[in-house]
Design an enzyme around this catalytic site. Structure first.
Site, PDB file in Angstrom:
ATOM      1  N   HIS A  47       0.726  -1.075  -0.096  1.00 18.76           N
ATOM      2  CA  HIS A  47      -0.042   0.227   0.074  1.00 18.76           C
ATOM      3  C   HIS A  47       1.032   1.292  -0.052  1.00 18.76           C
ATOM      4  O   HIS A  47       1.828   1.626   0.914  1.00 18.76           O
ATOM      5  CB  HIS A  47      -0.833  -0.055   1.148  1.00 18.76           C
ATOM      6  CG  HIS A  47      -1.814   0.995   1.188  1.00 18.76           C
ATOM      7  ND1 HIS A  47      -1.716   2.276   1.161  1.00 18.76           N
ATOM      8  CD2 HIS A  47      -3.306   0.876   1.128  1.00 18.76           C
ATOM      9  CE1 HIS A  47      -2.994   2.988   1.300  1.00 18.76           C
ATOM     10  NE2 HIS A  47      -3.831   1.930   1.026  1.00 18.76           N
ATOM     11  N   ARG A 104      -2.639   1.280  -6.365  1.00 20.45           N
ATOM     12  CA  ARG A 104      -1.727   1.201  -5.579  1.00 20.45           C
ATOM     13  C   ARG A 104      -0.298   0.741  -6.005  1.00 20.45           C
ATOM     14  O   ARG A 104       0.614   1.028  -5.391  1.00 20.45           O
ATOM     15  CB  ARG A 104      -2.377   0.068  -4.591  1.00 20.45           C
ATOM     16  CG  ARG A 104      -3.380   0.872  -3.805  1.00 20.45           C
ATOM     17  CD  ARG A 104      -4.124  -0.028  -2.854  1.00 20.45           C
ATOM     18  NE  ARG A 104      -5.217   0.548  -2.134  1.00 20.45           N
ATOM     19  CZ  ARG A 104      -5.913   0.221  -1.146  1.00 20.45           C
ATOM     20  NH1 ARG A 104      -5.879  -1.168  -0.942  1.00 20.45           N
ATOM     21  NH2 ARG A 104      -6.884   0.869  -0.726  1.00 20.45           N
ATOM     22  N   ARG A 113      -5.737  -5.629  -5.670  1.00 21.31           N
ATOM     23  CA  ARG A 113      -7.183  -5.230  -5.298  1.00 21.31           C
ATOM     24  C   ARG A 113      -7.363  -3.785  -5.377  1.00 21.31           C
ATOM     25  O   ARG A 113      -6.408  -2.989  -4.896  1.00 21.31           O
ATOM     26  CB  ARG A 113      -7.380  -5.824  -3.880  1.00 21.31           C
ATOM     27  CG  ARG A 113      -8.808  -5.585  -2.949  1.00 21.31           C
ATOM     28  CD  ARG A 113      -8.664  -5.828  -1.950  1.00 21.31           C
ATOM     29  NE  ARG A 113      -7.982  -5.193  -0.760  1.00 21.31           N
ATOM     30  CZ  ARG A 113      -8.013  -4.065   0.009  1.00 21.31           C
ATOM     31  NH1 ARG A 113      -9.087  -3.334  -0.582  1.00 21.31           N
ATOM     32  NH2 ARG A 113      -7.303  -3.538   0.642  1.00 21.31           N
TER      33      ARG A 113
HETATM   34  C1  LIG Z   1      -5.057  -0.956   8.242  1.00 20.22           C
HETATM   35  C2  LIG Z   1      -5.967  -1.607   7.180  1.00 20.22           C
HETATM   36  C3  LIG Z   1      -6.825  -0.637   6.718  1.00 20.22           C
HETATM   37  C4  LIG Z   1      -7.472  -1.144   5.554  1.00 20.22           C
HETATM   38  N1  LIG Z   1      -8.525  -0.314   5.018  1.00 20.22           N
HETATM   39  C5  LIG Z   1      -9.634  -0.986   4.073  1.00 20.22           C
HETATM   40  C6  LIG Z   1     -10.506  -0.051   3.412  1.00 20.22           C
HETATM   41  O1  LIG Z   1     -10.744   1.283   3.551  1.00 20.22           O
HETATM   42  N2  LIG Z   1     -11.358  -0.591   2.340  1.00 20.22           N
HETATM   43  C7  LIG Z   1     -11.478  -2.131   2.234  1.00 20.22           C
HETATM   44  O2  LIG Z   1     -12.016  -2.477   1.645  1.00 20.22           O
HETATM   45  N3  LIG Z   1     -10.540  -2.983   2.866  1.00 20.22           N
HETATM   46  C8  LIG Z   1      -9.543  -2.394   3.687  1.00 20.22           C
HETATM   47  N4  LIG Z   1      -8.604  -3.276   4.355  1.00 20.22           N
HETATM   48  C9  LIG Z   1      -8.401  -4.586   4.123  1.00 20.22           C
HETATM   49  C10 LIG Z   1      -9.614  -5.392   5.018  1.00 20.22           C
HETATM   50  O3  LIG Z   1      -9.787  -4.716   6.052  1.00 20.22           O
HETATM   51  C11 LIG Z   1      -9.591  -6.791   5.050  1.00 20.22           C
HETATM   52  O4  LIG Z   1      -8.907  -7.317   3.915  1.00 20.22           O
HETATM   53  C12 LIG Z   1     -10.666  -7.424   5.511  1.00 20.22           C
HETATM   54  O5  LIG Z   1     -11.254  -6.772   6.831  1.00 20.22           O
HETATM   55  C13 LIG Z   1     -10.297  -8.829   6.172  1.00 20.22           C
HETATM   56  O6  LIG Z   1     -11.382  -9.314   6.592  1.00 20.22           O
HETATM   57  P1  LIG Z   1     -11.439 -10.996   7.020  1.00 20.22           P
HETATM   58  O7  LIG Z   1     -13.073 -11.275   7.398  1.00 20.22           O
HETATM   59  O8  LIG Z   1     -11.523 -11.832   5.779  1.00 20.22           O
HETATM   60  O9  LIG Z   1     -10.306 -11.308   7.957  1.00 20.22           O
HETATM   61  P2  LIG Z   1      -9.929 -10.619   9.404  1.00 20.22           P
HETATM   62  O10 LIG Z   1     -10.711  -9.374   9.703  1.00 20.22           O
HETATM   63  O11 LIG Z   1      -8.472 -10.375   9.308  1.00 20.22           O
HETATM   64  O12 LIG Z   1     -10.662 -11.629  10.362  1.00 20.22           O
HETATM   65  C14 LIG Z   1      -9.752 -12.644  10.682  1.00 20.22           C
HETATM   66  C15 LIG Z   1     -10.333 -13.469  12.015  1.00 20.22           C
HETATM   67  O13 LIG Z   1      -9.719 -14.764  11.892  1.00 20.22           O
HETATM   68  C16 LIG Z   1      -9.423 -15.126  13.289  1.00 20.22           C
HETATM   69  N5  LIG Z   1      -8.356 -16.126  13.065  1.00 20.22           N
HETATM   70  C17 LIG Z   1      -7.423 -16.039  12.197  1.00 20.22           C
HETATM   71  N6  LIG Z   1      -6.483 -17.269  12.442  1.00 20.22           N
HETATM   72  C18 LIG Z   1      -7.129 -17.786  13.147  1.00 20.22           C
HETATM   73  C19 LIG Z   1      -6.833 -19.092  13.851  1.00 20.22           C
HETATM   74  N7  LIG Z   1      -5.748 -19.979  13.432  1.00 20.22           N
HETATM   75  N8  LIG Z   1      -7.771 -19.768  14.787  1.00 20.22           N
HETATM   76  C20 LIG Z   1      -8.800 -18.905  15.078  1.00 20.22           C
HETATM   77  N9  LIG Z   1      -9.195 -17.749  14.736  1.00 20.22           N
HETATM   78  C21 LIG Z   1      -8.253 -17.249  13.764  1.00 20.22           C
HETATM   79  C22 LIG Z   1      -9.163 -13.826  13.768  1.00 20.22           C
HETATM   80  O14 LIG Z   1      -9.171 -14.018  15.221  1.00 20.22           O
HETATM   81  C23 LIG Z   1      -9.870 -12.821  13.111  1.00 20.22           C
HETATM   82  O15 LIG Z   1     -11.155 -13.174  13.947  1.00 20.22           O
HETATM   83  C24 LIG Z   1      -7.622  -2.514   5.184  1.00 20.22           C
HETATM   84  C25 LIG Z   1      -6.872  -3.402   5.855  1.00 20.22           C
HETATM   85  C26 LIG Z   1      -5.602  -2.818   6.771  1.00 20.22           C
HETATM   86  C27 LIG Z   1      -4.502  -3.773   7.271  1.00 20.22           C
END
Ligand SMILES: Cc1cc2nc3c(=O)[nH]c(=O)nc-3n(C[C@H](O)[C@H](O)[C@H](O)COP(=O)(O)OP(=O)(O)OC[C@H]3O[C@@H](n4cnc5c(N)ncnc54)[C@H](O)[C@@H]3O)c2cc1C
Ligand code: SF4
Ligand code: FES
Lengths: 636, 254
Positions: free
Chosen positions: A267, A331, A435
């Site tokens: 990023h 990006r 992305r």
């Molecule tokens: C700083 C930042 C800003 C961002 N801003 C944006 C934005 O403005 N717009 C956008 O579209 N995207 C944005 N993104 C990207 C986006 O936030 C993420 O891609 C998205 O939220 C991922 O969601 P998820 O549900 O896949 O996983 P996550 O939210 O990462 O959740 C993972 C979950 O899995 C659990 N977990 C992981 N491994 C294990 C394990 N082995 N055992 C048990 N539990 C486990 C964790 O506890 C958590 O609950 C941003 C990312 C970052 C880092």
């Protein structure tokens, strides 16, 4: 043997999902209670899926290593979420959102999946508003939008700089309602360490209770992995400290193919590194690029105070090279350009950062208007750096941020292990090689609320609701393997800490498998990572015991997996002898430094089958484009 | 950005388990002024691990002040003295050369210490489960613009919704009350049209769950507001109290 059948339904692109839903098998309402689903992860994808599956009547068990499901990494997303509502009447449509996403991904994603994402995007906004998500509004009371991350229409919905927090708290609230109603059983502080496969199908998981250290088995007729991305493989990234690849990686080692591991997004707008003790990198929302101008001093060795550098001695390199997109160039392009500027020695004080300047915006719309738009981001910047961005330009530098690669899934989001589904950032599905901003939140919620609940129902339609006994041999074997691995880690008693080795891995990866890659560097780094893995297993020091709270042991297990995954990233980057999206091979660029894609040979998804650490077999899913014409991505 | 390290004496709370007796252990640290306090802990732990000693157990995740995982009491203040910042957003430049810093876990009856600086805040989730939502199923929502909400209302609701669920308000309160936390969620929904159908039932259920989870009652000392990393306003508590009062009347009428 891995069979990559994408199961994309027949028919016109815009009718595939509707037809597919109609053709799905239904589960008799009275039978739904008899089906158990395990959901690992409670980010947007996991919480959304667990809540919705609970509403539908399935028995859900949800797992997270956090102490509360509200803490998933999704909470940290700032900028916003896309949808094709066209509330601004600026010519947006489902097709345009689809096309932008597929073009943004440099034509390396599966058409049908990406189109479905755009299709359900509007339902997501409706859903979130009904949950009480306080999105930004216009004076008349309608929803506000902004243009974000290179989009030429205003389709991004937001809640100040805290969109991820508000969306996750929305999903968390729906999840809480199901927990209260008894349809979801919530397991906090459990880390999934294995998938249990019985007769070729995923039937459960092995977790470690992070408080007692106890290893537990849980069974179900389907397992969802929604455990986020793997940016932390780089050690320094914008991901939360605990984010890791272990759940996905252990599934990979049990037979789930891992797709496009080399597609990682760096990023452009993050805070530069402050020193050696740095633990993670902080993202400054990309929305800042709407009004901030990016530049570096034109003169190597520039010594003047930043505000004293005259216009003619500044290089607004994005505006210069990409006149129509300017500071909003995608990006990968923005990041690579910053890297090159700093490589040339034009970074701020010769170091690794560039300016993001709001002076013109303040002149144009006034400080109050800038404050209204970005107030909390400016505050955050000042708190971290002790510099006032209203007076002095911000300094930024690219940082690993998002991983497009992930477990391979078909159109139903099912991995190559039947019964194992993957949602959110953990799968590879919708973003191709790059992305676009504000589309990860969209994808997480699309998978969670609107895709997985259907496709899992469809899977159950042809499964028998038979309980699986956690005392079975496969569960016992998985528990034994988890225990053996903990014991091994605790017995090495070497000289380097887990962090020491993780930092080394991060340095290798960012240098050779970061913003630009080449054959020589990749070949070298594959050997180095493999050696580092040996070093880890002979020289790491992990203290404490396993029957206890032991964060050192937790991190050790994650880094062990990162070492294997890091190597696969390099292997994949070496195989992909073209430049596309975030994957830039030095060998393949125009004289002006633009990426050259090779559609003849590389219009495929790389899906890697695990054989043993350091050894994989490549399977290819050819990408068929029925509706879009492959074009050169140009942001000139 | 090279500046001299700051030398500090740290008195850090160590405690084996909920039942064990804890005590302060002293450490010396030399740390960059640009490091955050948690980065100082990382370095300290890395050294302890190298020596084969148990690292200090503390929690954190986002390190950007939004996930609510971190939470230390620093020199008597939950999340440190600086206003409107979480522990993870505290930088070492705010300390003076030679200073002694006391670091403890959040202390409250409802937050048993699990180890060292790590506590159990499950009670906060139980309160949310009691009513922190609007009841509808996925897919049944009307078009998002069918509900008009003024810019001002949306902004006020977001002010309340920004709560990160860290529990500092509880640690700051002499009664260990979580009323600021409860009122933030109650207010978000009380302000928004989507929250109206269950408005009074919600406040009843959440307050009951609060009391049953071992949190104390609110006696309006405002210590919570002063320590809240998101600046959640105590006016939310007043709003919640009004709703609670109305909800009691409604219950009696039924
Ligand atoms: C700083 C930042 C800003 C961002 N801003 C944006 C934005 O403005 N717009 C956008 O579209 N995207 C944005 N993104 C990207 C986006 O936030 C993420 O891609 C998205 O939220 C991922 O969601 P998820 O549900 O896949 O996983 P996550 O939210 O990462 O959740 C993972 C979950 O899995 C659990 N977990 C992981 N491994 C294990 C394990 N082995 N055992 C048990 N539990 C486990 C964790 O506890 C958590 O609950 C941003 C990312 C970052 C880092
Ligand atoms: S009200 Fe403030 S202190 Fe209390 S939990 Fe919420 S953010 Fe933390
Ligand atoms: S670590 Fe997330 S708020 Fe501090």
């Amino acid at each position: 043997m891995i069979n990559l059948d994408s199961k994309v339904p027949e028919g016109n692109l815009s009718e595939k999902w509707t037809n597919h839903k109609f053709n799905m098998k239904l589960v008799n309402p009275a039978n739904k209670r008899k089906f158990d689903v395990i959901v690992v992860g409670t980010g947007l994808a996991g919480a959304g899926a667990a809540a919705t599956l609970g509403e539908l009547g399935y028995k859900v068990k949800a797992f997270t290593y956090h102490d509360s499901s509200r803490r998933a990494h999704s909470i940290a997303a700032q900028g916003g979420i896309n949808a094709a509502k066209d509330y601004q009447n600026d010519g947006d449509s489902v097709y345009r959102l689809f096309y932008d996403t597929i073009k943004g991904g440099d034509f390396r994603s599966r058409e049908a999946n990406t189109h479905r994402l755009a299709e359900v995007s509007n339902n997501i906004i409706d859903q979130c508003v009904a949950q009480g998500v306080p999105f930004a509004r216009e004076y008349g009371g309608t929803l506000a939008n902004r243009s974000f991350g290179g989009a030429q229409v205003s389709r991004t919905f937001y809640a100040r700089g805290e969109t991820g927090q508000q969306l996750l708290l929305g999903a968390y609230s729906s999840l809480n309602r199901q927990i209260k109603l008894g349809s979801v059983e919530m397991y906090h502080r459990r880390e999934m360490l294995d998938v249990v496969v019985v007769d070729g199908k995923a039937k459960g998981i092995t977790v470690r209770n992070l408080i007692t250290g106890e290893v537990e088995s849980h069974s179900a007729q389907a397992v969802v992995i929604a455990t986020g991305g793997y940016s932390n493989v780089f050690f320094l990234s914008t991901s939360a400290m605990m984010s890791n690849a272990t759940a996905a990686w252990r599934a990979h080692k049990r037979g789930a193919a891992f797709a496009n591991p080399c597609y990682t997004q760096i990023h452009p707008t993050c805070l530069p590194q402050h020193g050696e003790g740095q633990s993670k990198l902080v993202l400054m929302s990309e929305s800042l690029r709407n009004d901030g101008r990016i530049w570096v001093p034109n003169i190597v060795g520039e010594k003047r105070d930043v505000n004293a550098i005259p216009e003619e001695d500044r290089d607004y390199y994005l505006e210069r090279r990409y006149p129509s997109f300017g500071n909003l160039a995608p990006r990968d392009i923005s990041s690579r350009s910053a890297k090159y500027a700093c490589d040339e020695g034009k970074g701020v004080n010769g170091g690794r950062s560039v300016y993001l300047d709001f002076a013109d915006a303040i002149k144009r719309i006034g400080e109050p208007a800038v404050r209204e738009k970005y107030g909390n981001l400016f505050e955050m910047y000042e708190n971290i750096t002790a510099e006032n961005p209203y007076k002095v330009p911000m300094q930024i530098y690219p940082a690993p941020h998002y991983t497009m690669g992930g477990l391979w899934v078909d159109y139903n989001l099912q991995s190559t292990i039947p019964g194992l589904f993957v949602g959110g950032e953990a799968n590879f599905s919708d973003h191709g090689a790059n992305r676009l901003g504000a589309s990860a939140l969209m994808q997480g919620l699309a998978d969670g609320y609107f895709v997985l609940p259907y496709s899992i129902g469809n899977y159950f339609g042809s499964e028998k609701p038979e309980k699986v006994d956690v005392k079975g041999a496969e569960f016992k074997a998985a528990e034994d393997s988890v225990n053996a691995s903990s014991n091994k880690l605790l017995s090495i008693n070497g000289k380097q800490t887990v962090d020491d080795i993780h930092r080394k891995l991060g340095d290798l990866l960012i240098d050779k498998v970061g913003m630009s890659r080449d054959e020589k560097g990749l070949k070298e780094v594959i050997t180095k990572i493999s050696n580092l893995r040996e070093e880890f297993w002979t020289d790491v020091k992990v203290v404490g015991k396993s029957e206890d709270i032991n964060m050192n042991l937790e991190r050790a297990g994650r880094v062990a997996d990162f070492l294997e995954l890091g190597e696969l990233m390099a292997v994949d980057a070496l195989d992909r002898d073209e430049s596309c999206g975030a994957h830039f091979r030095e060998e393949h660029q125009t004289d002006e430094g633009e990426a050259i894609r090779n559609d003849e040979e590389y219009a495929y998804v790389s899906a890697w089958e695990f054989e043993e650490p350091g050894k994989w077999k490549l399977h290819k899913e050819n990408l068929e484009f029925e509706s879009v014409k492959l074009a050169t991505r140009s942001y000139k | 950005m090279k500046e001299q390290n700051i030398n500090l004496t740290l008195k850090i709370w160590r405690q084996e388990s909920a039942k064990a007796k804890g005590n302060f252990e002293e450490f010396k640290a030399s740390v960059s002024p640009h490091s955050s306090i948690l980065e100082m802990f990382d370095e300290l732990n890395n050294n302890l691990e190298k020596e084969g000693k148990d690292p200090i157990v503390f929690e954190s995740d986002c390190r950007e002040g939004i996930c609510g995982t971190c939470g230390l009491v620093i020199n008597g203040h939950p999340h440190g003295e600086k206003k409107k910042t979480a522990t993870c957003q505290m930088h070492m430049r705010s300390f003076k050369e030679g200073e002694t810093i006391y670091i403890e876990p959040f202390r409250a009856k409802a937050f048993p210490v699990l180890r060292d600086l790590m506590v159990d805040r499950e009670g906060l989730d139980i309160i949310q489960q009691a009513g922190g939502y609007t009841s509808f199923n996925t897919g049944s929502a009307p078009d998002a613009n069918a509900i008009l909400i003024s810019k001002e209302t949306a902004s006020l609701a977001l002010d309340a919704a920004e709560c990160i669920g860290c529990g500092a308000c509880v640690a700051a309160c002499k009664n260990s009350s979580a009323m600021l936390f409860v009122s933030a969620k109650v207010s978000q929904f009380a302000l928004l049209p989507q929250g109206q159908p269950e408005r009074y039932e919600r406040v009843q259920n959440m307050v009951i769950a609060h009391d049953e989870s071992g949190f104390g009652s609110c006696t309006n000392t405002y210590a919570c507001e002063a320590e809240c990393p998101k600046g959640i306003s105590i006016s939310n508590i007043a709003r919640m109290n009004r709703d609670y009062f109305v909800s009691n009347l409604k219950l009696q009428n039924v």
